[in-house]
Every structure is written in structure tokens, then in C-alpha cells.
Design a protein around this motif. Structure first.
Motif, PDB file in Angstrom:
ATOM      1  N   CYS A   1       0.850  -1.200   0.000  1.00 41.40           N
ATOM      2  CA  CYS A   1       0.000   0.000   0.000  1.00 41.40           C
ATOM      3  C   CYS A   1       0.882   1.246   0.000  1.00 41.40           C
ATOM      4  O   CYS A   1       0.580   2.232  -0.661  1.00 41.40           O
ATOM      5  CB  CYS A   1      -0.886  -0.060   1.239  1.00 41.40           C
ATOM      6  SG  CYS A   1      -1.847   1.409   1.550  1.00 41.40           S
ATOM      7  N   ARG A   2       1.976   1.181   0.752  1.00 43.27           N
ATOM      8  CA  ARG A   2       2.856   2.338   0.843  1.00 43.27           C
ATOM      9  C   ARG A   2       4.165   1.876   1.451  1.00 43.27           C
ATOM     10  O   ARG A   2       4.208   0.964   2.274  1.00 43.27           O
ATOM     11  CB  ARG A   2       2.199   3.376   1.753  1.00 43.27           C
ATOM     12  CG  ARG A   2       3.010   4.597   2.067  1.00 43.27           C
ATOM     13  CD  ARG A   2       2.109   5.604   2.784  1.00 43.27           C
ATOM     14  NE  ARG A   2       2.850   6.342   3.779  1.00 43.27           N
ATOM     15  CZ  ARG A   2       3.710   7.328   3.491  1.00 43.27           C
ATOM     16  NH1 ARG A   2       3.919   7.687   2.246  1.00 43.27           N
ATOM     17  NH2 ARG A   2       4.353   7.937   4.457  1.00 43.27           N
ATOM     18  N   GLU A   3       5.276   2.487   1.030  1.00 45.38           N
ATOM     19  CA  GLU A   3       6.553   2.165   1.664  1.00 45.38           C
ATOM     20  C   GLU A   3       7.348   3.442   1.877  1.00 45.38           C
ATOM     21  O   GLU A   3       7.217   4.405   1.129  1.00 45.38           O
ATOM     22  CB  GLU A   3       7.343   1.137   0.852  1.00 45.38           C
ATOM     23  CG  GLU A   3       7.524   1.463  -0.618  1.00 45.38           C
ATOM     24  CD  GLU A   3       8.042   0.251  -1.397  1.00 45.38           C
ATOM     25  OE1 GLU A   3       9.133  -0.239  -1.056  1.00 45.38           O
ATOM     26  OE2 GLU A   3       7.332  -0.193  -2.326  1.00 45.38           O
TER      27      GLU A   3
ATOM     28  N   PRO B   1      -1.681   4.947   5.846  1.00 48.34           N
ATOM     29  CA  PRO B   1      -0.475   5.707   5.467  1.00 48.34           C
ATOM     30  C   PRO B   1       0.019   6.621   6.575  1.00 48.34           C
ATOM     31  O   PRO B   1       1.221   6.745   6.795  1.00 48.34           O
ATOM     32  CB  PRO B   1      -0.945   6.502   4.241  1.00 48.34           C
ATOM     33  CG  PRO B   1      -2.031   5.666   3.652  1.00 48.34           C
ATOM     34  CD  PRO B   1      -2.737   5.048   4.831  1.00 48.34           C
ATOM     35  N   ALA B   2      -0.903   7.251   7.306  1.00 51.19           N
ATOM     36  CA  ALA B   2      -0.489   8.136   8.396  1.00 51.19           C
ATOM     37  C   ALA B   2       0.031   7.321   9.580  1.00 51.19           C
ATOM     38  O   ALA B   2       0.967   7.729  10.262  1.00 51.19           O
ATOM     39  CB  ALA B   2      -1.665   9.014   8.826  1.00 51.19           C
ATOM     40  N   VAL B   3      -0.584   6.145   9.808  1.00 49.54           N
ATOM     41  CA  VAL B   3      -0.108   5.280  10.890  1.00 49.54           C
ATOM     42  C   VAL B   3       1.335   4.847  10.596  1.00 49.54           C
ATOM     43  O   VAL B   3       2.190   4.834  11.484  1.00 49.54           O
ATOM     44  CB  VAL B   3      -1.024   4.037  11.043  1.00 49.54           C
ATOM     45  CG1 VAL B   3      -0.452   3.059  12.068  1.00 49.54           C
ATOM     46  CG2 VAL B   3      -2.429   4.466  11.463  1.00 49.54           C
ATOM     47  N   LEU B   4       1.611   4.535   9.336  1.00 41.79           N
ATOM     48  CA  LEU B   4       2.969   4.130   8.965  1.00 41.79           C
ATOM     49  C   LEU B   4       3.952   5.269   9.243  1.00 41.79           C
ATOM     50  O   LEU B   4       5.053   5.045   9.758  1.00 41.79           O
ATOM     51  CB  LEU B   4       3.023   3.742   7.485  1.00 41.79           C
ATOM     52  CG  LEU B   4       4.347   3.097   7.050  1.00 41.79           C
ATOM     53  CD1 LEU B   4       4.456   1.676   7.594  1.00 41.79           C
ATOM     54  CD2 LEU B   4       4.506   3.089   5.535  1.00 41.79           C
ATOM     55  N   ASP B   5       3.538   6.488   8.932  1.00 41.58           N
ATOM     56  CA  ASP B   5       4.413   7.639   9.183  1.00 41.58           C
ATOM     57  C   ASP B   5       4.711   7.811  10.670  1.00 41.58           C
ATOM     58  O   ASP B   5       5.839   8.099  11.061  1.00 41.58           O
ATOM     59  CB  ASP B   5       3.764   8.926   8.656  1.00 41.58           C
ATOM     60  CG  ASP B   5       4.386   9.369   7.349  1.00 41.58           C
ATOM     61  OD1 ASP B   5       4.869   8.473   6.616  1.00 41.58           O
ATOM     62  OD2 ASP B   5       4.403  10.579   7.065  1.00 41.58           O
ATOM     63  N   VAL B   6       3.691   7.640  11.494  1.00 41.11           N
ATOM     64  CA  VAL B   6       3.899   7.782  12.939  1.00 41.11           C
ATOM     65  C   VAL B   6       4.839   6.683  13.434  1.00 41.11           C
ATOM     66  O   VAL B   6       5.724   6.925  14.266  1.00 41.11           O
ATOM     67  CB  VAL B   6       2.548   7.760  13.698  1.00 41.11           C
ATOM     68  CG1 VAL B   6       2.766   7.650  15.205  1.00 41.11           C
ATOM     69  CG2 VAL B   6       1.761   9.021  13.376  1.00 41.11           C
ATOM     70  N   ALA B   7       4.667   5.475  12.896  1.00 40.22           N
ATOM     71  CA  ALA B   7       5.571   4.382  13.271  1.00 40.22           C
ATOM     72  C   ALA B   7       7.008   4.749  12.891  1.00 40.22           C
ATOM     73  O   ALA B   7       7.938   4.583  13.680  1.00 40.22           O
ATOM     74  CB  ALA B   7       5.138   3.089  12.591  1.00 40.22           C
ATOM     75  N   VAL B   8       7.186   5.272  11.694  1.00 37.81           N
ATOM     76  CA  VAL B   8       8.521   5.640  11.226  1.00 37.81           C
ATOM     77  C   VAL B   8       9.099   6.756  12.102  1.00 37.81           C
ATOM     78  O   VAL B   8      10.257   6.713  12.517  1.00 37.81           O
ATOM     79  CB  VAL B   8       8.466   6.078   9.746  1.00 37.81           C
ATOM     80  CG1 VAL B   8       9.756   6.766   9.330  1.00 37.81           C
ATOM     81  CG2 VAL B   8       8.189   4.880   8.852  1.00 37.81           C
TER      82      VAL B   8
ATOM     83  N   LEU C   1       3.691  -0.907   4.395  1.00 33.82           N
ATOM     84  CA  LEU C   1       2.297  -1.039   4.780  1.00 33.82           C
ATOM     85  C   LEU C   1       1.716  -2.015   3.764  1.00 33.82           C
ATOM     86  O   LEU C   1       1.680  -1.713   2.571  1.00 33.82           O
ATOM     87  CB  LEU C   1       1.642   0.338   4.664  1.00 33.82           C
ATOM     88  CG  LEU C   1       0.238   0.544   5.148  1.00 33.82           C
ATOM     89  CD1 LEU C   1       0.138   0.303   6.645  1.00 33.82           C
ATOM     90  CD2 LEU C   1      -0.212   1.963   4.837  1.00 33.82           C
ATOM     91  N   VAL C   2       1.283  -3.179   4.237  1.00 24.67           N
ATOM     92  CA  VAL C   2       1.002  -4.265   3.296  1.00 24.67           C
ATOM     93  C   VAL C   2      -0.442  -4.743   3.405  1.00 24.67           C
ATOM     94  O   VAL C   2      -0.925  -5.075   4.497  1.00 24.67           O
ATOM     95  CB  VAL C   2       1.952  -5.455   3.581  1.00 24.67           C
ATOM     96  CG1 VAL C   2       1.769  -6.533   2.528  1.00 24.67           C
ATOM     97  CG2 VAL C   2       3.399  -4.986   3.614  1.00 24.67           C
ATOM     98  N   TYR C   3      -1.116  -4.780   2.258  1.00 26.20           N
ATOM     99  CA  TYR C   3      -2.489  -5.307   2.218  1.00 26.20           C
ATOM    100  C   TYR C   3      -2.478  -6.817   2.442  1.00 26.20           C
ATOM    101  O   TYR C   3      -1.615  -7.528   1.918  1.00 26.20           O
ATOM    102  CB  TYR C   3      -3.127  -5.089   0.846  1.00 26.20           C
ATOM    103  CG  TYR C   3      -3.421  -3.668   0.467  1.00 26.20           C
ATOM    104  CD1 TYR C   3      -4.305  -2.903   1.205  1.00 26.20           C
ATOM    105  CD2 TYR C   3      -2.849  -3.118  -0.670  1.00 26.20           C
ATOM    106  CE1 TYR C   3      -4.595  -1.597   0.826  1.00 26.20           C
ATOM    107  CE2 TYR C   3      -3.134  -1.818  -1.060  1.00 26.20           C
ATOM    108  CZ  TYR C   3      -4.008  -1.058  -0.307  1.00 26.20           C
ATOM    109  OH  TYR C   3      -4.294   0.227  -0.683  1.00 26.20           O
TER     110      TYR C   3
ATOM    111  N   ALA D   1      -7.075  -2.555   9.341  1.00 30.12           N
ATOM    112  CA  ALA D   1      -6.438  -1.859  10.460  1.00 30.12           C
ATOM    113  C   ALA D   1      -6.456  -0.364  10.170  1.00 30.12           C
ATOM    114  O   ALA D   1      -6.400   0.060   9.023  1.00 30.12           O
ATOM    115  CB  ALA D   1      -5.013  -2.353  10.639  1.00 30.12           C
ATOM    116  N   SER D   2      -6.574   0.425  11.239  1.00 27.84           N
ATOM    117  CA  SER D   2      -6.570   1.875  11.054  1.00 27.84           C
ATOM    118  C   SER D   2      -6.124   2.537  12.353  1.00 27.84           C
ATOM    119  O   SER D   2      -5.195   2.044  12.997  1.00 27.84           O
ATOM    120  CB  SER D   2      -7.953   2.339  10.594  1.00 27.84           C
ATOM    121  OG  SER D   2      -7.898   3.684  10.158  1.00 27.84           O
ATOM    122  N   ALA D   3      -6.810   3.597  12.752  1.00 24.32           N
ATOM    123  CA  ALA D   3      -6.374   4.345  13.937  1.00 24.32           C
ATOM    124  C   ALA D   3      -6.725   3.594  15.216  1.00 24.32           C
ATOM    125  O   ALA D   3      -7.806   3.034  15.336  1.00 24.32           O
ATOM    126  CB  ALA D   3      -7.062   5.709  13.962  1.00 24.32           C
TER     127      ALA D   3
END
Lengths: 187, 759
Positions: free
Chosen positions: B149-151, B311-318, B336-338, B344-346
Motif C-alpha cells: 500500500c505504501r513504503e 499511510p499516516a499510521v505508517l508515518d507515525v511508526a517511522v 504497509l502491506v495489504y 487496520a486503522s487508527a
């Protein structure tokens, strides 16, 4: 013979829902007499909320784990008030019984000691579990009017709260227990 | 002076009164005349093609009014970052809760019966349920454009040089589970038509954003939709995305009738969002004296079937994966993998609890390798105000992590560490520490909040904003701030919230920032009112005053003249200037780092958790016997609300660490109710000591900062560090259930040791 009966049931099902005969019930809730005709499959909690319209009693889980639907009841099992999870009974089982919900706790505009303690001790956040928690606590305090904090934790462990971490709930019940003892009347 | 009388006072909340007497109305408490009961048909398979949907039998059910499928949805995709989520599935189902059809019937029972009459012809497809497997090129595809989904790939500082210089290198892999929000009120709402508008009253976190999503899906102008958020029975991020809103609006729009949709607990567990399960690999380079040189970190988040807020959750993790430390270099690869798991979300912490769990376990393992005290190691590397963080951003806001660690160091619980034996040989005691950080506000993303302030004719004040009351107490806090700024009693401040028809857009209630945002917007509104008074005075006396002060229910003008607020209201109205002003607050931000959405933030929360556990070596049972939560709180607006928030967060952290085990097998959720998915009860949560370290957030209203999420973030690592202290076993995956710990203890020979000792 048995085989034919089975086939008949299947055919009736296929035609659509079986209408359920309604049953008359009389229940006294918060001192008010109600009589309704209800379907036998109607849960007591749905009766209280949807039919009578007292929505302070909540539904949290459908499996009797959360206790959000707890009310006080007498007349179904003997004549003592006790806390019950109203999702575990059918409305027809409450026929002839007396029930107290959160709306019936305050007297003459004066909050019940538990209500006051929950408010003042910040024992609630979203507040959805609160009515059930208060009535469960009341049922417990009737059995054990002077509990330790540990006993309170055990006493309310059938009711779930997701917001508070229970710390203030225990404090509130402890404070209310004291006030109830001093007043000499638990309800 | 009445200034700052309400702020800082432990005032009982106004909404708590209504809630304690059972008068508060939640969305699930609303019943309307002539209302349709809505039920949702959900996918039976985690992954399948839909060949045909036959609703004819359901439609001929005598009490069914309408059945809806994807054919009835004007724009059948929604979502905040990517419009990839069908309102009702058309081509495929991608997880077991995916909605396929809606039934609207005269009673609840009729609706549920009719669901069983809908025939769906599925062609089951192979599901992919492991995110690592899903990243392989030959894996089944959840979406046509692939499973990633996003990397994010970041190379910060001289990582290779750091590893070449290192005296010690520690490498470990950590895993966290799919925590479920399990708010007591499931997703619920009602809808009806009023003055040609569709009104949706539902539990949510952001009425304006929900309105935009409804308008998009129904292809209607936003003005045709009104969203109201009443009291919400818990949210924690789980009501940040759309739940019932579009379905309700669709039914009411197509039938013209009021409708009600309340998810069952089972539905909530399946179709509600989850915390992203994570796999995190960390390789740390450090010097002998405990200076951290660099971290190489790989993060894989299981997105489930749709993008949602991922995508925003991934950023916070990073952003937080290096922890609150002065790390000089870092290499971060995040995915972030489907999968065909549930979406999963907030969820409170928003990616931070996963990565902080990993880095805080890593810190203890590094300390062990260095032979250092784990708290001293943290303190040695702790960030300070003015430091340059790993992304190159200078930390100009309040940075209280070192103070929190110092409080922890001198706390009796920490000083009692090392006393591991108990009265029974099979019980071991342990104490653990963990630190936490997370940016609050939505970082480099634009974020603006508006509130309206109306002076009522009787001199009281009305504050209007779209913030939502999800249990956190924002209404009370906003009232306290407005009361102090205007010099009136807090009881003279009315608050109207979360209604797109009457409240301006205060932006979303999430990211621990609603008080920060709304509080600052109130401050701006008071400035606007001051300006308005100056204008009024200019008109009346022909001269603009230099000073306008609010105090004790009066407005003082250049210390010459004063009006009561009631009189001021009358003057503003009669001169046509109007009694209402708007306060607009735009959160300061910096441009995002290339390749990221919201990194870095300008404002960070910090905290430290101490946990004491008792471990039963025979059963693997962990009892948390004490938790101390030390929070860099900025200025505390309401102490009882503050400690309550932190205590609740700690309880959720205990669940995340030890109990909350969403069992998912091949995409099927096996724990679908609260009897199999266990959240902490009053017997699982110990006494919690909350210690605020009051720093000053200069930008915050009265120096306050966000605190909603920080309490949960370091609970799980503190508990696992305590388990390691108690047993010598190093568990690196949560939830650490009895069973999992039992097998770990057995593997390490502890059970055998005990048996030998007893014979």
C-alpha cells in the motif's frame, strides 16, 4: 411419522417467518406499572429500551460479558432485590417482577450516593458502562455494605469499562458505600 | 482577578452528571417513529469474487422495505487517503466483514431474518493473510495494483560508519498483535430527512469529515447532509473512519424514511478497524559506554484489506521508531502491506505503541549486553529540549523525557528492583521501565480548527465547535479555558459540539490534539471578541481603546469604562456588529520530509512507565501488581480528567501486552465476542499511580499539551521488561498470554528447574 413431521417443518420455514404469538406481561419499572404484549423471544433489555423507552440501560456485548445492561430486579427469583444482566432474561420472565433502572435511582431530584460519587470522583469517561456499573455496584453493596477495595474489584468484575482503568470506579464505590452506611438506606 | 481560576482545577465534568443519571443520549439510544431497522450482510469469505447477488427472496419478505447492493450506490468507493473501500462490495470481497448488502425492514427481527434470504454466489479466491508473504511478487493480490500500500525508505546520517565504529551490535525482531478497540458502545447511528437534508446522527470522531465521505459516496453536495455526533460510548480511534454513516444515509436517501443501524458486538469485532499488527526488526549500534550510534529498522504493518488511515499510521511508526533518544543515524525501511485480514486503522497511539514496544525492549536487551542499568542507559541517551532529532528537526517544544526518567529513577518501585523472590518458589517478581514518545497534532499535514464564540443575551457565553465528546472530557476542558479567558464562572459557559449545521469545523478529534486545537481556537476567538469590543467602542465614542480586558463578568475598556457582558451583548446586537465571533487556529508545522506525509511534528508527548509484575512459573500467568505512569503533561487543565485519561490508557496497555489476543486464522476471526477476546476487568488492572511532570508547552493553550495517547505507549514494553527481569526469559512478542509465556519458560528450562528443586 417422525420423518413426515420434519418435512412439514421445513416447508413451513420455506414460506417465511413463523409469526410468534404475543404474550401479555406486567412489570413495575422504577415504581411505574407497565403492561404490554410482547413476543416470547424479546429480551428484557430490548423491552426496557425499545418498548418502555428507558434508554439509560445499555447494550454492550450480546454475550452477557460486559454488564452494561445490569438492572436491579425482584420478584423473579424470590423477593430480594438483586442485580441482573437484563440481556440474560426474556421480557416474559419479568412478568410480575419489579425493576429499578438508572433512571429510577435518584429520589426527589436528589442523586443516589453512587450517582453522586461516580460524578464527583470522575468514575466515568464515555459513560456508556456507567448505568450498569452503578446498578451492579448497588447490588453488590446490598450484599456487602462495607467492602475493602479488593472486594469491590471482585464485586464489579462482571462489568467491563474500557475508558477508566477502574481506579476511580473503585474509589467512587468506596465513597458511596460509606455514605450509604451513614444514611442507613441503600436505595 | 478571576484569571485562571478554572484552568488547573479538578472540576467535575458537566457531561458526567447526565451520564450518571442515565439521561445522556448516545446514538444507540435514539429511536424514531416510523423508523426502519437496517442490517448488513457481510462476507463469508476473506477473499472471493462475487459472481451474483440475488436479493429477490429478501425483497419479498413481508416486512422488508428495501434491499440495497452496490448497484444502488452512486460512487461506490470511499476512504480518506485512498478511495479504495466499497460502500457495498461489487467485484470482490477482501475480508470477512466486508459489507455486501443492506436490508431495511420494519423490525430488527425482520431485518435479521431477511439477511438470511439473500443469496450470494461467491468464487472463493486464495487469501493472503501474512504480510511478509503478501510482499512476495507471486502472492495473491488483494487489490489489482499490488499488495504494498505504501513504503517509506529513509537514510538518515552515516549509518554504515556508525555500525563500523560500534562496540556492540544488538539485533532482534519484535511482533505486536491486532488489538481491537472494544468500546462498550458498538458503532451506531440513526438517520432521517429534515428540510430536504439527510441528517445522520452517529457515533464518530469527525462530523465534517464523515459528511464529506457521505456526500462523495452519494454524489450529493455536502450542504445536503448534516452530521451530528452525540455522546460517543468510546472511540479510541476506532470511530475515526466511516462505520454506519454512509449506509444510513443511503437508506434514508433512497426510502425517505428514518433508519437505525447498530452493529452487534460480533459485527464490531469483524468489521470495525484494528490496531495494525506489526513485525519490527531493529539492529542497534552502540559504544561501550552506552551511547547509541545508529538503528537500522525494518517495519512491516499488516494493513488488512483496505487503506483507511494506514499511510499516516505508517508515518507515525517511522517517526517514533528510534524512541525518545539522541540517535545520530538511522536507516528505516517501512512497509504497509495489504492482506485479507480485517482492516487496520487508527487506535490510540496510532503506530507508536508498536514501534515503542520494539525499541524499548531493544533498549533493555542492549543494557543487558552492556551490563548497564536500563534506566541509566535511557537517561544517557534521552532527548533534551533544543536537540536535533534524527530527522534533522530541532525540538523546540517541551521535551520532558529526561525529567520523567529522573522521577522514575527515584521512585520507590524502581529502587525496589532486584528483589525477585517471593514467598512461594514458583512466583517471581520483576520491575520494568519503558519510555515513550509520540508527536501530537497531525504533524506536517495542514491542520486548522475553527470555533465560534457567542455572547448570549443574558451575558453567558456559548462556545461552538465540531469537536466530539468521546469520553475524553474535551467539553469540560474547553469550557474551563473559555471561562478563564473571559473571566466568567465555568458554569456560565455553554458548549455546543459536533453538529455540522450549528458548529464550525474544528477539524478532527484525534491525534491527542483536540484540546490543543480547540483551546487555541478559543483563545483566538476571545482575541476576535476583544477586537469586536474595540470596534464597538470606536463607533460609540469615536476613539479606539488601547486596552480591552475581560474580568469577573465585565469588560473593562482602558480602565475608564466597563460593561457587563449582558450589556455588551445588547450593544453588539443593536449596533449590528453581532454577538458571535470566530476563532481560527492553524497548527504550526514544517514541510514534510521528502517521501513522508507528516514527518516531522513540531510537538511531541513524552512519558515513562514503571511496571511491577508477578510471574507464576508453573502457569505462565503474569499479574501486573503496580503501574506508575509518569507523563510530560505540559500544563494540566483538569487534573481529574488528566489522571483518568492516563489510567484508562494504562489499562488498555495492559490488555495490549498480556490479554487481548485477536485470534485470526486464514483471515477468519475466531474471537468474535467479549467472552473470547478478553479486555481487562477490574481484577486485571492494579492501582495506578499517575505522576504529571508539568512542563510548559509555550504554544499550547495555558501551556497545555496533548496527553490522550501517551499513557498507553510504553505500558507493554514496561510489562515485558518486568517479565524479563522476573524470569530471565526475553519475550519479544505481544500479547504475551499465559500460554505463550508458559512455553517460553519451559523452553528455557525454568519449569524443569523448579520441578527439580521441589523434589
Amino acid at each position: 411419522m417422525a420423518r413426515r413431521a420434519a418435512v412439514r417443518t421445513v416447508q413451513r420455514r420455506a414460506r417465511g417467518p413463523v409469526p410468534q404469538a404475543k404474550v401479555p406481561i406486567r412489570v413495575k419499572i422504577n415504581g411505574v406499572e407497565y403492561s404490554h404484549e410482547v413476543e416470547p423471544r424479546l429480551l428484557l433489555v430490548h423491552y426496557i429500551r425499545d418498548v418502555v423507552g428507558l434508554t439509560g440501560t445499555h447494550i454492550g456485548c450480546d454475550t452477557s460479558n460486559c454488564g452494561a445492561c445490569t438492572v436491579l430486579m425482584k420478584g423473579t427469583w424470590g423477593n430480594e432485590w438483586r442485580a441482573v444482566k437484563s440481556c440474560t432474561l426474556y421480557a416474559v420472565q419479568a412478568d410480575g417482577a419489579e425493576i429499578i433502572t438508572i433512571e429510577g435511582l435518584a429520589k426527589n431530584g436528589e442523586l443516589h450516593p453512587l450517582q453522586k460519587a461516580f460524578w464527583e470522583h470522575h468514575a466515568l469517561q464515555c459513560g456508556y458502562c456507567t448505568p450498569g456499573m452503578i446498578l451492579a455496584a448497588l447490588g453488590f453493596l446490598k450484599l456487602n455494605p462495607n467492602p475493602t477495595r479488593e472486594e469491590i474489584r471482585k464485586g464489579i468484575s462482571g462489568n467491563l469499562c474500557r475508558c477508566t482503568g477502574y481506579v476511580n470506579i473503585v474509589k467512587a464505590i468506596e465513597a458511596a458505600a460509606k455514605e450509604i452506611r451513614e444514611k442507613g438506606s441503600w436505595i | 482577578m478571576t484569571a485562571q481560576r478554572a484552568v488547573g482545577a479538578p472540576v467535575a465534568r458537566r457531561d458526567a452528571f447526565e451520564k450518571a443519571v442515565g439521561a445522556a443520549k448516545y446514538a444507540s439510544d435514539l429511536f424514531l417513529d416510523d423508523m426502519l431497522w437496517v442490517a448488513v450482510l457481510r462476507s463469508k469469505y476473506p477473499h472471493a469474487r462475487i459472481r451474483r447477488i440475488d436479493t429477490s427472496k429478501a425483497e419479498s419478505h413481508p416486512n422488508v422495505v428495501a434491499v440495497f447492493t452496490h448497484r444502488d450506490v452512486p460512487v461506490n468507493r470511499y476512504g480518506l487517503f485512498k478511495k479504495d473501500r466499497p460502500v457495498l462490495c461489487d467485484d470482490k470481497v477482501r475480508y470477512i466483514g466486508d459489507p455486501i448488502a443492506l436490508v431495511a425492514a420494519e423490525t430488527r427481527e425482520d431485518a435479521l431474518e431477511a439477511l438470511k434470504l439473500i443469496e450470494v454466489d461467491y468464487e472463493p479466491l486464495p487469501p493472503v493473510t501474512d504480510p511478509i508473504e503478501a510482499m512476495r511478487p507471486d502472492a495473491p493480490k488483494v487489490h489489482d495494483d499490488g499488495n504494498i500500500c505504501r513504503e517509506v525508505h529513509l537514510r538518515l546520517g552515516d549509518v554504515d560508519g556508525a555500525f563500523a565504529r560500534a562496540d556492540v551490535i544488538v539485533e532482534n525482531t519484535y511482533r505486536t498483535g491486532a488489538q481491537i478497540h472494544a468500546y462498550l458502545e458498538t458503532e451506531a447511528g440513526i438517520s432521517y430527512m429534515e428540510d430536504g437534508k439527510i441528517v445522520v446522527v452517529a457515533g464518530g470522531q469527525s462530523p465534517y469529515r464523515d459528511r464529506a465521505e457521505i456526500a462523495h459516496a452519494l454524489n450529493l453536495p455536502e450542504e445536503m447532509i448534516r452530521v451530528v455526533t452525540p455522546y460517543v460510548g468510546g472511540a479510541f480511534g476506532g470511530k475515526d473512519d466511516i462505520t454506519v454513516q454512509i449506509h444510513l444515509a443511503l437508506v434514508t436517501w433512497k426510502t425517505g424514511r428514518p433508519a437505525r443501524l447498530v452493529w452487534s458486538r460480533e459485527e464490531s469485532m469483524m468489521a470495525g478497524t484494528k490496531r495494525h499488527p506489526a513485525i519490527i526488526k531493529i539492529r542497534t549500534a552502540a559504544t561501550r559506554d552506552g551511547t547509541i550510534l545508529a538503528n537500522k529498522i525494518e517495519i512491516v504493518l499488516d494493513k488488512g484489506a483496505y487503506t483507511a488511515l494506514g499511510p499516516a499510521v505508517l508515518d507515525v511508526a517511522v517517526e517514533n521508531c528510534n524512541g525518545p533518544y539522541r540517535v545520530q543515524a538511522s536507516q528505516i525501511d517501512a512497509y504497509l502491506v495489504y492482506t485479507n485480514n480485517m482492516v487496520a486503522s487508527a487506535f490510540r497511539g496510532f503506530g507508536a505503541p508498536q514501534v515503542i514496544f520494539a525499541i524499548e525492549r531493544q533498549m533493555d536487551l542492549l543494557a543487558k549486553k552492556l551490563g548497564m542499568d536500563p534506566l541509566e542507559l535511557r537517561l544517557k541517551n534521552a532527548l533534551r529540549k533544543g536537540d536535533r532529532y534524527v530527522f534533522g528537526n530541532v525540538l523546540e517544544g517541551s521535551v520532558g523525557i529526561a525529567q520523567c526518567l529522573e522521577v522514575a529513577r527515584s521512585h520507590p518501585l524502581w529502587r525496589s528492583r532486584g528483589r525477585n523472590s517471593c514467598e512461594w518458589p514458583w512466583l517471581r517478581r520483576g520491575v520494568g521501565v519503558a519510555a515513550a514518545m509520540k508527536g501530537y497534532t497531525i504533524g506536517a499535514l495542514p491542520d486548522k480548527g475553527v470555533v465560534a464564540l457567542e455572547l448570549l443575551r443574558d451575558g453567558r457565553v456559548l462556545v461552538k465547535g465540531s469537536f466530539t465528546e468521546i469520553g475524553q472530557g474535551v467539553i469540560q476542558a474547553v469550557a474551563q479555558i473559555a471561562a478563564d479567558l473571559l473571566g466568567v464562572s465555568v458554569d456560565d459557559v455553554e458548549v455546543v459540539f459536533a453538529d455540522t449545521e450549528v458548529t464550525p469545523d474544528t477539524s478532527v478529534t484525534s491525534a491527542s490534539r483536540q484540546l490543543f486545537l480547540a483551546g487555541n481556537a478559543v483563545r483566538e476567538a476571545v482575541e476576535a471578541l476583544r477586537e469586536r469590543v474595540a470596534e464597538l467602542e470606536g463607533r460609540l465614542s469615536g476613539r479606539r481603546p488601547a486596552r480591552v480586558e475581560f474580568s469577573g463578568g465585565w469588560v473593562f475598556i482602558d480602565s475608564e469604562r466597563r460593561y457587563s457582558l449582558q450589556e455588551l451583548a445588547r450593544l453588539l446586537e443593536s449596533t449590528g456588529l453581532g454577538r458571535q465571533v470566530l476563532g481560527v487556529y492553524e497548527v504550526p508545522r514544517v514541510e514534510p520530509l521528502p517521501g513522508t506525509l507528516e514527518i516531522p511534528h513540531l510537538f511531541y508527548m513524552f512519558g515513562v512507565t514503571l511496571a511491577e509484575v508477578l510471574v507464576n512459573l508453573l502457569t505462565g500467568e503474569v499479574t501486573v501488581s503496580k503501574v506508575v505512569s509518569i507523563v510530560d503533561a505540559g500544563r494540566v487543565i483538569n487534573p481529574i480528567t488528566f489522571t483518568g485519561q492516563v489510567e484508562g490508557a494504562v489499562a488498555q496497555g495492559i490488555g495490549f501486552a498480556l490479554m487481548e489476543d485477536a485470534k485470526i486464522r486464514d483471515g477468519y476471526l475466531l474471537t468474535r465476542d467479549l467472552s473470547t477476546y478478553l479486555i481487562p476487568s477490574s481484577k486485571d488492572v492494579p492501582e495506578i499511580e499517575v505522576i504529571p511532570v508539568e512542563t510548559e508547552e509555550a504554544e499550547g493553550p495555558f501551556g497545555a499539551k496533548g496527553i490522550g495517547e501517551i499513557g498507553i505507549i510504553s505500558v507493554a514494553p514496561a510489562i515485558l521488561n518486568a517479565v524479563a527481569d522476573a524470569t530471565g526469559v526475553e519475550p519479544n512478542a505481544i500479547p504475551l498470554t499465559h500460554e505463550r509465556l508458559y512455553w517460553l519458560l519451559k523452553e528455557h528450562g525454568l519449569v524443569e528447574q523448579l520441578r527439580r528443586a521441589s523434589t
